[in-house]
Design an enzyme around this catalytic site. Sequence first.
Site, PDB file in Angstrom:
ATOM      1  N   GLY A  61       0.484  -1.539   0.115  1.00  0.00           N
ATOM      2  CA  GLY A  61       0.118  -0.279   0.151  1.00  0.00           C
ATOM      3  C   GLY A  61       0.810   0.952  -0.114  1.00  0.00           C
ATOM      4  O   GLY A  61       2.256   0.786   0.181  1.00  0.00           O
ATOM      5  N   CYS A  88       4.903  -6.169   1.965  1.00  0.00           N
ATOM      6  CA  CYS A  88       5.237  -4.945   1.842  1.00  0.00           C
ATOM      7  C   CYS A  88       4.720  -4.280   2.574  1.00  0.00           C
ATOM      8  O   CYS A  88       5.261  -4.248   4.240  1.00  0.00           O
ATOM      9  CB  CYS A  88       5.452  -4.663   0.607  1.00  0.00           C
ATOM     10  N   TYR A  89       3.636  -3.355   2.488  1.00  0.00           N
ATOM     11  CA  TYR A  89       2.933  -2.579   3.631  1.00  0.00           C
ATOM     12  C   TYR A  89       2.163  -3.424   4.715  1.00  0.00           C
ATOM     13  O   TYR A  89       2.811  -3.514   5.708  1.00  0.00           O
ATOM     14  CB  TYR A  89       1.944  -2.258   2.541  1.00  0.00           C
ATOM     15  N   HIS A 175       7.165  -7.696  -3.242  1.00  0.00           N
ATOM     16  CA  HIS A 175       6.248  -8.261  -4.374  1.00  0.00           C
ATOM     17  C   HIS A 175       6.231  -9.362  -5.496  1.00  0.00           C
ATOM     18  O   HIS A 175       6.083  -8.828  -6.096  1.00  0.00           O
ATOM     19  CB  HIS A 175       5.959  -7.075  -5.044  1.00  0.00           C
ATOM     20  N   GLU A 177       3.673 -10.805  -6.499  1.00  0.00           N
ATOM     21  CA  GLU A 177       2.408 -10.719  -7.252  1.00  0.00           C
ATOM     22  C   GLU A 177       2.737  -9.719  -9.180  1.00  0.00           C
ATOM     23  O   GLU A 177       2.156 -10.611  -8.951  1.00  0.00           O
ATOM     24  CB  GLU A 177       1.319  -9.889  -7.338  1.00  0.00           C
ATOM     25  N   ASP A 234     -19.322 -10.481 -22.800  1.00  0.00           N
ATOM     26  CA  ASP A 234     -20.025 -10.965 -21.001  1.00  0.00           C
ATOM     27  C   ASP A 234     -21.168 -11.362 -20.906  1.00  0.00           C
ATOM     28  O   ASP A 234     -21.735 -12.251 -20.364  1.00  0.00           O
ATOM     29  CB  ASP A 234     -19.822  -9.436 -20.483  1.00  0.00           C
ATOM     30  N   LYS A 380     -11.578 -11.937 -17.303  1.00  0.00           N
ATOM     31  CA  LYS A 380     -12.136 -11.583 -17.764  1.00  0.00           C
ATOM     32  C   LYS A 380     -11.876 -13.076 -18.671  1.00  0.00           C
ATOM     33  O   LYS A 380     -12.866 -13.839 -19.578  1.00  0.00           O
ATOM     34  CB  LYS A 380     -11.623 -10.693 -19.516  1.00  0.00           C
TER      35      LYS A 380
HETATM   36  N1  GLN Z   1       4.287   2.635   1.897  1.00  0.00           N
HETATM   37  C1  GLN Z   1       5.625   1.845   1.812  1.00  0.00           C
HETATM   38  C2  GLN Z   1       6.921   1.503   1.850  1.00  0.00           C
HETATM   39  O1  GLN Z   1       6.900   2.945   1.352  1.00  0.00           O
HETATM   40  C3  GLN Z   1       4.515   0.790   1.702  1.00  0.00           C
HETATM   41  C4  GLN Z   1       5.266   0.402   0.438  1.00  0.00           C
HETATM   42  C5  GLN Z   1       4.413  -0.815  -0.664  1.00  0.00           C
HETATM   43  O2  GLN Z   1       3.024  -1.601  -0.424  1.00  0.00           O
HETATM   44  N2  GLN Z   1       4.977  -0.763  -1.496  1.00  0.00           N
HETATM   45  O3  GLN Z   1       7.477   0.890   2.217  1.00  0.00           O
END
Ligand code: GLN
Length: 524
Positions: A61, A88-89, A175, A177, A234, A380
């Site tokens: 986030g 991450c966040y 990340h 993903e 759809d 989709k």
């Molecule tokens: N905002 C947080 C940071 O800068 C998390 C970033 C993120 O989740 N990609 O570390």
Amino acid sequence: MAVEQVSSVFDTILVLDFGSQYSHLITRRLREFNIYAEMLPCTQKISELSWKPKGVILSGGPYSVYAEDAPHVDHDVFKLNVPILGICYGMQELAWINGKQVGRGEKREYGPATLNVLDKSDPLFANIDHSTVWMSHGDKLHGLPTGFKTIATSDNSPYCGIVHEKEPIYGIQFHPEVTHSTQGKQLLKNFAVNLCHANQNWTMENFIETEIQRIRDLVGPTAEVIGAVSGGVDSTVASKLMTEAIGNRFHAILVDNGVLRLNEAATVKKTLVEGLGINLTVVDASEEFLSKLKGVTDPEKKRKIIGNTFIHVFEREAEKIKPKDGQEIQYLLQGTLYPDVIESISFKGPSQTIKTHHNVGGLLDNMKLKLIEPLRELFKDEVRHLGELLGISHELVWRHPFPGPGIAIRVLGEVTKEQVAIARKADYIYIEEIRKAGLYDKISQAFACLLPVKSVGVMGDQRTYEQVIALRAIETTDFMTADWYPFEHSFLKKVASRIVNEVDGVARVTYDITSKPPATVEWE
Ligand code: GLN
């Protein structure tokens, strides 16, 4: 058993969204190895969930966990007693909850890093040591959260992977993903399969079965459902699914607004009625639409007129459908897909309510109908796969998108019957040639536009003063950005020559070589 929602039937990984631009990709990746995943905003109260997830992922986030207005997870998530993975966040949030060891890093870290796994026996990192992982953060952990240990590092992140000493609660700084994390999908699979023990049974074959049951449970044994079809993938897939579930108690309506593609109403009727057994009524309202569009040149006005007239015609036709036994129509089918749902629930999203197409919004209010959306959990490509399983032709399932206002926004300037005929014919020739050249599935969207200008030409020694057709073809994955398709010159030559020769009223053809942005896909 009544099937209320997909997440109560399929083992589900819950993704709590803290507003990362990648959050939806987490659900995407999990589904790629047949695990159902659903995203909800990070503000979700765990006690209000009507189903129990097999595991929870806290997304990345844009916020800093230590900021005053930062979003935080409902602590009841830990009472679920299921594995948790913070990304991450999400990891910073776990650290914040367990000792507040989070702050601004000396430098931001964005891009690739090499993962160094310390505990190779940990199930989360099975088969992924030394892979490239993608970083995107400015904050960092200043120390280990209470009760956690480090299981992976990278050059810049000493706490690249952490796990609770006793519980299956994990945090990773990178990340998994995004495709730049080369073993990211493997990591998500390790989490969902090895740690959460989620069943890999999310397939469209299984979905058909549960969805048909869900529709039957929802609609009940007598109620009737109505829905508009457009000839697109759809609405066709949604209609076929409804037909499988409740047969002729589903009533499809195709409104011919006079600005559909060449022969479209007849083709759709043949495909849907003869090919798919859908209970379809085709309404020819072309004169009504065209008379309302008379003299209108403003694109926004055209769209409004078409939207409003559509509601009017649809309601009038719905009135005529009087189901047996004095039953009222109670439901309106809508082909909403998961990306629309995600957009509306995403934490930084514009609104908390599900976005409905303006036509449908009007119909719901006026006709006192309830909404039924059988595709709202699907991406989709899942809808396309479902369509193929339901016996819908490859050609229809892979059809390019077509805008609601149709050719009315591809005839620039005033929309008349004559102008529509020209645009339609040129478009037909163009698409026919694209198909013949085997390019249709490589292009995301292609169409011809009739421009409101005349240009001088010469035909058979005679001066002509006729209109211009612009051809557009784009490649894109998400329609947010797009590039024009690089046709061979010989292909363009052939199409241009056919159009000026076969379409009366056209003396010049141009090819649109603008990307999006700055241009949009459609001209109006
Ligand atoms: N905002 C947080 C940071 O800068 C998390 C970033 C993120 O989740 N990609 O570390």
